[in-house]
Design a protein around this motif. Structure first.
Motif, short mmCIF file in Angstrom:
data_model
loop_
_atom_site.label_atom_id
_atom_site.label_comp_id
_atom_site.label_asym_id
_atom_site.label_seq_id
_atom_site.Cartn_x
_atom_site.Cartn_y
_atom_site.Cartn_z
N SER A 1 -5.17 3.25 0.84
CA SER A 1 -4.29 3.20 2.02
C SER A 1 -3.88 4.58 2.49
O SER A 1 -2.82 4.76 3.08
N GLN A 2 -4.73 5.57 2.24
CA GLN A 2 -4.42 6.95 2.62
C GLN A 2 -4.17 7.10 4.11
O GLN A 2 -3.35 7.91 4.55
N LYS B 1 -11.29 17.71 1.02
CA LYS B 1 -10.26 16.88 0.39
C LYS B 1 -10.75 15.46 0.16
O LYS B 1 -10.47 14.86 -0.89
N THR B 2 -11.47 14.89 1.10
CA THR B 2 -11.89 13.50 0.99
C THR B 2 -12.94 13.32 -0.10
O THR B 2 -12.92 12.32 -0.83
N ILE C 1 3.92 5.96 3.61
CA ILE C 1 4.06 5.19 2.38
C ILE C 1 4.67 6.12 1.33
O ILE C 1 4.10 7.16 1.00
N TYR C 2 5.82 5.73 0.80
CA TYR C 2 6.51 6.53 -0.21
C TYR C 2 6.40 5.83 -1.56
O TYR C 2 6.49 4.60 -1.66
N THR C 3 6.20 6.61 -2.60
CA THR C 3 6.22 6.08 -3.95
C THR C 3 7.29 6.82 -4.75
O THR C 3 7.57 7.99 -4.51
N TRP C 4 7.90 6.11 -5.71
CA TRP C 4 8.98 6.65 -6.53
C TRP C 4 8.36 7.44 -7.67
O TRP C 4 7.71 6.89 -8.54
N MET D 1 -2.46 12.73 4.36
CA MET D 1 -3.65 13.08 5.13
C MET D 1 -3.77 12.21 6.37
O MET D 1 -3.61 10.99 6.30
N GLN D 2 -4.07 12.82 7.48
CA GLN D 2 -4.18 12.10 8.73
C GLN D 2 -5.64 11.74 9.02
O GLN D 2 -6.55 12.51 8.71
#
Length: 785
Positions: free
Chosen positions: A299-300, A380-381, A306-309, A358-359
């Motif tokens: 889901s990049q 990067k990909t 999208i935030y993860t803890w 990443m956009q």
């Protein structure tokens, strides 16, 4: 933020003379600092946190900005006007949960998902994030005409909290949410989920022996949560309703419950919070680092943040206690100013981290993207450190719409000789910016173009594409055709570059791939042929293209080959795959490829009168040579292709060439008996203008039974066998013949007269035994000869 005890639901912390109580926000006990902790001892309604970054207590408005956090709707928060009011509210009994039965089709689907449907469990997160993204999209669309829908929480994002110790994953979005009736319609019945179509497709797919990876195609992605969870809780609040509802279901149950949310700590302003209580064997998915990795993989490029803890750290200096001995010494000298000793330590805390930074540059206009941006995206990909040789950014519209960026790598990752590895992870397929797969077996690119890297984003494919769908889909076939065309255009651009070294580098790494394409892909011969490169008799150091070959051809030349290098140009086929590739092409620009190692070579310059005279002169000599060689050759003919060599051994028109015969022997693992019937007929051609052939002709006319002449024919055949690329059947015997002829030629040239006479006698004796070279067996070292 401060780490909480594993066993305590709430913990008291003191800072100076003040106490703070942290109430756990989740339904389960949280083992580390939760994203929602409140100060319930105070009578105000503002939540509080304790953070190592703020030196004690911090108010919501101050600490959120400092910690880069947002209002604490993620896990829910508790508002209290007073302790008495809180106690009074807690005494009111919550409304009972209503029990509902799944429709039969949904219950059957749940059983299939849990027991047999999906082999790759990690896609559950992709499906839930996709659903959350759809909810955010819907809210954004409806808010255009009704801004009141988004007033409670302005930020549109997705947040994922993983509790590793308890095996719980919580995913929250601030999207449109659902009402009570929508919960029943979407998660419990067949009306909205498309389950009936899914089950019908599943049945048809099983009957055809296909793959069962169909979740998502009919909007049933939510149920993939039961791949890893034995209990799922969905708490949702729609702006169309003033109440928040909780849906709860279990993997092995045929029913589910819906109730109103009454716990103030779990109230959210808007959106949906899904809590997965993981199965025993799948609790590893609750690792924050693993969650982050899955989000980046699948889901990049989702359009919402999208935030993860995640656990983080920062470095600070702290004071170090003085050594007692040094302190006593310092006390003795009151005049000396004492300097405090410090050291650097890393403070750990937990905070939200943006994971999909990443956009998706393929959605931008290609004119606005710089070369450096393309190169950075490539590195990067695909985890590369070198820039690509070329890139192609394009959008295809019409009956099939998709966007793509393709790259030509600078080097071959698997080695230059690996041209058959078609299962690569070089093409990443997205559907609406959601990663679907990179495991392809020729569905999007033929194997000879498997080195091409890139991303493909389609809106026409279903969210979950099975292998069977890829193989049979008309959309995929059209996509493949257009992707291949763009790949060829990109490679052609490299070949036309002013910097010739770029294509030399490409050809050195991927030339064999294109030659393989000549064999396997007849439809693209016209695109492949201009990209081929070969050495030639007039360009032995630099490779040339077929177009350059055509430009250098003489007006009367109609073929791609000859044996007269001073007159016409010859292409050198030096690699094992070359011969098969050229045979597959057959012609280029109306000019046929001719193999000079085959019989009946016609260069278009025949002189019938001269041929008749030569045949009359050497015809009987050819018959005599054939009689001597016997079954070794099919015939002996006068050659029109030789200029400096006395003879040559060529293959028949329909047999294997010497090169192909050698390759097939190498692949037969030592057993060549099965290849005998595939060997081509061998034709021995002689050059009538060569002095050796003239001497052989004179020997036949003077004494056809002369032993020296017979041995000369045998040696001439063996020499032609080697020079034409064939393998001698008895190398030791050939070596003996060479030594014998050397003995005759060198006899008496440097030795004394005493030695000369016996050597001449042995050399000219017809009864002398044939010398045989010593055969040295190869020695095995580490299993290799």
């Amino acid at each position: 933020m401060l780490r909480l005890s594993k066993r305590s639901v709430s913990t008291f912390l003191r800072s100076g003379d003040r106490s703070f109580r942290f109430a756990a926000a989740a339904a389960t006990s949280i083992s580390r600092s939760s994203p929602s902790t409140t100060d319930s001892r105070r009578g105000d309604s503002e939540p509080r946190w304790y953070s190592s970054l703020t030196n004690g207590k911090c108010r919501k408005s101050e600490s959120l900005a400092h910690l880069n956090m947002k209002p604490n709707w993620f896990m829910g928060h508790r508002y209290e006007s007073s302790a008495a009011a809180s106690d009074s509210a807690s005494q009111s009994p919550p409304p009972p949960a209503e029990k509902f039965e799944y429709q039969a089709e949904v219950s059957r689907l749940m059983d299939l998902i849990v027991n047999s449907l999906y082999s790759n469990k990690e896609v559950f997160l992709r499906e839930l994030i996709s659903n959350a993204s759809d909810a955010l999209d819907k809210l954004r669309y409806l808010s255009v005409t009704n801004p009141e829908l988004s007033k409670d929480a302005a930020d549109l994002d997705i947040r994922i909290y993983a509790d590793k110790e308890n095996g719980v994953i919580t995913l929250t979005d601030s999207g449109i949410g659902m009402t009570r009736q929508e919960l029943v319609d979407c998660l419990g019945t067949i009306a909205q989920s498309g389950t009936a179509k899914f089950l019908k497709a599943l049945k048809d797919n099983k009957d055809a022996g296909g793959d069962n990876n169909l979740i998502g195609q009919f909007g049933v992605g939510f149920y993939s949560a039961f791949l890893v969870a034995d209990r799922v809780t969905v708490s949702t609040k729609s702006p169309k309703s003033d109440k928040q509802y909780v849906w709860e279901g279990e993997a092995d149950s045929s029913s589910y419950t819906i109730k109103e949310e009454t716990d103030p700590q779990l109230i959210i302003p808007r959106g949906t919070r899904i809590t997965l209580h993981l199965k025993r064997d799948d609790k590893g998915f609750a690792d924050p680092e693993r969650i982050q990795k899955l989000v980046k993989n699948y889901s990049q490029f989702v359009s919402f943040p999208i935030y993860t803890w995640q656990e983080k750290g920062y470095t600070k200096e702290v004071e170090v206690d003085d050594d007692p001995a040094e302190s006593k010494k310092d006390d003795q000298d009151d005049q000396t100013e004492r300097k405090k000793k410090t050291k650097k330590v890393v403070e750990r805390y937990w905070d939200w981290e943006l994971t999909n930074e990443m956009q998706p540059i393929w959605l931008r206009n290609s004119k606005e993207v710089t070369t450096e941006e393309y190169n950075e995206f490539y590195r990067k990909t695909f985890n590369e450190y070198l820039d690509p040789l070329a890139s192609s950014h394009f959008t295809t519209e019409g009956e099939v719409e998709f966007r793509s960026i393709l790259y030509v790598p600078p080097v071959s990752p698997m080695g230059k000789d690996d041209v058959v590895n078609q299962k690569t992870k070089n093409i990443r397929l997205y559907v609406k910016r959601v990663f679907i797969s990179d495991d392809f077996d020729g569905e999007l690119f033929p194997r000879y173009l498997s080195f091409i890297k890139g991303v493909v984003d389609s809106h026409d494919l279903p969210l979950n594409v099975s292998r069977e769908i890829l193989q049979e889909s008309r959309i995929v076939r059209i996509m493949k055709k257009r992707l291949v065309k763009k790949a060829f255009d990109m490679i052609l651009g490299i070949s036309l570059s002013e910097n010739r070294e770029d294509y030399e580098k490409f050809w050195d790494n991927f030339g064999k791939h294109l030659k393989l394409g000549c064999i396997e892909d007849r439809e693209n011969h016209k695109r492949l042929a201009p990209l081929l490169r070969f050495f030639s008799s007039q360009s032995e150091n630099d490779m040339i293209s077929l177009d350059e070959y055509v430009e250098n051809m003489k007006a009367e030349q109609k073929l791609y080959t000859t044996l007269h290098p001073t007159a016409l140009q010859v292409l050198y086929l030096v690699e094992p795959i070359d011969e098969v590739a050229i045979q597959s092409l057959k012609s280029y620009k109306d000019k046929d490829f001719i193999d000079i190692s085959k019989e009946d070579l016609d260069l278009g310059d025949k002189n019938e009168e001269k041929e008749a005279a030569v045949k009359k002169e050497f015809g009987q000599t050819c018959d005599w040579i054939k009689k001597r060689l016997g079954d070794k050759v099919a015939s002996v003919q006068i050659s029109s292709r030789l200029s400096s060599s006395p003879c040559v051994l060529v293959s028949g028109k329909f047999g294997w060439s010497a090169n192909m015969e050698r390759l097939m022997k190498a692949q037969s693992a030592g057993d060549t008996t099965s290849l005998e019937f595939m060997k081509g007929r061998r034709v021995f051609e002689i050059n009538p203008d060569h002095s050796i052939i003239k001497n052989i002709n004179a020997a036949y006319r003077s004494n056809p039974n002369d032993e020296d002449a017979m041995r000369a024919i045998d040696l001439m055949y063996d020499a032609a066998l080697v020079s034409s690329g064939f393998t001698p059947e008895n190398p030791a015997e050939l070596g003996g013949k060479i030594y014998e002829m050397m003995g005759i030629a060198l006899s008496g040239k440097w030795s004394s007269p005493e030695v000369q006479q016996p050597q001449q006698h042995m050399a000219h004796s017809h009864n002398a035994e044939l010398l045989e070279a010593e055969v040295v067996e190869p020695v095995e070292v580490d299993g290799k000869k």
